[in-house]
Scaffold this motif. Structure first.
Motif, PDB file in Angstrom:
ATOM      1  N   ASN A   1       0.889  -1.152   0.000  1.00  0.00           N
ATOM      2  CA  ASN A   1       0.000   0.000   0.000  1.00  0.00           C
ATOM      3  C   ASN A   1       0.930   1.204   0.000  1.00  0.00           C
ATOM      4  O   ASN A   1       1.494   1.579   1.014  1.00  0.00           O
ATOM      5  CB  ASN A   1      -0.887  -0.033   1.257  1.00  0.00           C
TER       6      ASN A   1
ATOM      7  N   PHE B   1      -4.538  -1.204   2.306  1.00  0.00           N
ATOM      8  CA  PHE B   1      -3.778  -1.949   3.315  1.00  0.00           C
ATOM      9  C   PHE B   1      -4.592  -3.080   3.923  1.00  0.00           C
ATOM     10  O   PHE B   1      -4.090  -4.189   4.135  1.00  0.00           O
ATOM     11  CB  PHE B   1      -3.279  -0.998   4.421  1.00  0.00           C
TER      12      PHE B   1
ATOM     13  N   ARG C   1      -2.553 -11.639  13.148  1.00  0.00           N
ATOM     14  CA  ARG C   1      -2.239 -11.817  11.716  1.00  0.00           C
ATOM     15  C   ARG C   1      -1.580 -13.173  11.463  1.00  0.00           C
ATOM     16  O   ARG C   1      -1.756 -13.760  10.393  1.00  0.00           O
ATOM     17  CB  ARG C   1      -1.333 -10.674  11.229  1.00  0.00           C
TER      18      ARG C   1
ATOM     19  N   GLN D   1      -4.884   5.025  10.079  1.00  0.00           N
ATOM     20  CA  GLN D   1      -5.119   4.356   8.794  1.00  0.00           C
ATOM     21  C   GLN D   1      -5.828   3.040   9.078  1.00  0.00           C
ATOM     22  O   GLN D   1      -5.385   2.224   9.895  1.00  0.00           O
ATOM     23  CB  GLN D   1      -3.817   4.071   8.031  1.00  0.00           C
TER      24      GLN D   1
ATOM     25  N   GLU E   1       7.183  -2.264  17.486  1.00  0.00           N
ATOM     26  CA  GLU E   1       6.788  -3.383  16.626  1.00  0.00           C
ATOM     27  C   GLU E   1       7.915  -3.864  15.721  1.00  0.00           C
ATOM     28  O   GLU E   1       8.881  -3.153  15.489  1.00  0.00           O
ATOM     29  CB  GLU E   1       5.638  -2.958  15.708  1.00  0.00           C
TER      30      GLU E   1
HETATM   31  N1  ARG Z   1       2.843  -1.126  10.730  1.00  0.00           N
HETATM   32  C1  ARG Z   1       1.441  -0.898  10.629  1.00  0.00           C
HETATM   33  C2  ARG Z   1       0.707  -2.202  10.475  1.00  0.00           C
HETATM   34  O1  ARG Z   1       1.258  -3.187  10.096  1.00  0.00           O
HETATM   35  C3  ARG Z   1       1.066   0.032   9.508  1.00  0.00           C
HETATM   36  C4  ARG Z   1       1.493  -0.385   8.149  1.00  0.00           C
HETATM   37  C5  ARG Z   1       0.863   0.441   7.064  1.00  0.00           C
HETATM   38  N2  ARG Z   1       1.524   0.207   5.841  1.00  0.00           N
HETATM   39  C6  ARG Z   1       1.236   0.786   4.640  1.00  0.00           C
HETATM   40  N3  ARG Z   1       1.983   0.505   3.637  1.00  0.00           N
HETATM   41  N4  ARG Z   1       0.255   1.608   4.542  1.00  0.00           N
HETATM   42  O2  ARG Z   1      -0.455  -2.286  10.726  1.00  0.00           O
END
Ligand code: ARG
Length: 269
Positions: free
Chosen positions: A57, A97, A122, A162, A228
């Motif tokens: 993404n 995403f 996940r 997001q 993380e």
């Molecule tokens: N590290 C976060 C997750 O894995 C955000 C990753 C968002 N990555 C992106 N390419 N938009 O949830």
């Protein structure tokens, strides 16, 4: 789960990540098909055509973003090197995403690489490679905000995230769904913060730095929200590819390739 770590972010690190962004040597391919391209290439086709289909993404600088019509970023370049090592041609699919894991699980894409955090949940759906980077969930606020540490965030706070990211998942768990507004990407969340529609944005630290650099009047809190590990996800049915990716990552780590790619995009001070 202990997520809140009072870890001091060295804000000095926020120096330009743009420094190395213009690289032209990456095997990034064109981004003409960006934004949810509905391409015919699937992982099944790719074995025949020797493609390695990576879903990402590309709204997440410095890991993946579109510049001048090309995919750029740390993940894009590492993926290019992995593809080279396993003798396949990298093909990038830019998708939402929150559809990445499902697409990898169903075999639509060979792998997902998107600054993706390894989580227990996940892992129920996909396998993860060895980690190749670490991330921190950071909090962006407007300058002068009454939120000065993570402890000032509460269920009364309007939090932008997001959709489907760990920032989203953790904030919803900790403060309740009503406190959290989900956006399609981090940039939209940040625009909403600038417009005063949310009080803060919780997002990974490197994208946070890049958004704060690109916009006036925003600050990253010194205390971070969670720490993380990033890794590549692969279908549970594709142990072979997982092994190949891990072998490639191992070599790219030990010969310094990954460090130099990271340095190109993130200046270490
Ligand atoms: N590290 C976060 C997750 O894995 C955000 C990753 C968002 N990555 C992106 N390419 N938009 O949830």
């Amino acid at each position: 789960m202990k997520k809140i770590l009072a870890l001091t972010l060295a804000l000095g690190l926020s120096a330009s990540l743009l420094a190395g962004c213009g690289g032209s040597g990456s095997s990034s391919g064109s981004a003409d098909n960006a934004a949810g391209s509905d391409t015919e290439a699937t992982a099944e086709d790719s074995a025949a055509s020797e493609q390695l289909v990576m879903a990402t993404n590309a709204t997440f600088p410095p890991y993946e973003f579109v510049e001048g019509g090309d995919y750029e970023g740390i993940d894009v370049e590492i993926a290019g090197k992995i593809a080279e090592k396993i003798g396949r041609e990298l093909k990038i699919e830019d998708v939402e995403f929150d559809t990445l894991i499902g697409g990898v699980q169903s075999g639509k894409y060979d792998m997902g690489m998107a600054g993706m955090t390894v989580t227990e949940e996940r892992k129920q759906s996909v396998n993860f490679s060895d980690t190749y980077a670490t991330g921190i969930q950071s909090v962006i606020v407007p300058d002068g905000s009454s939120i000065t540490t993570v402890d000032d965030i509460s269920s009364e706070t309007k939090i932008g995230v997001q959709q489907g990211t760990t920032g989203d998942i953790y904030a919803s768990e900790d403060y309740g769904d009503d406190a959290v507004t989900q956006y399609k990407n981090g940039a939209d969340a940040v625009q909403s913060l600038i417009a005063g529609k949310v009080d803060c944005v919780i997002i990974d630290n490197e994208p946070a730095k890049s958004f704060v650099e690109a916009n006036e009047g925003l600050t990253i809190l010194d205390t971070s929200y969670a720490e993380e590990d990033y890794a590549i996800c692969v279908s549970k049915d594709n142990e072979e590819l997982l092994g190949e990716i891990n072998d490639a990552l191992g070599e790219l780590k030990s010969d310094g390739t990954i460090d130099s790619i990271v340095e190109k995009y993130i200046s270490a001070e």
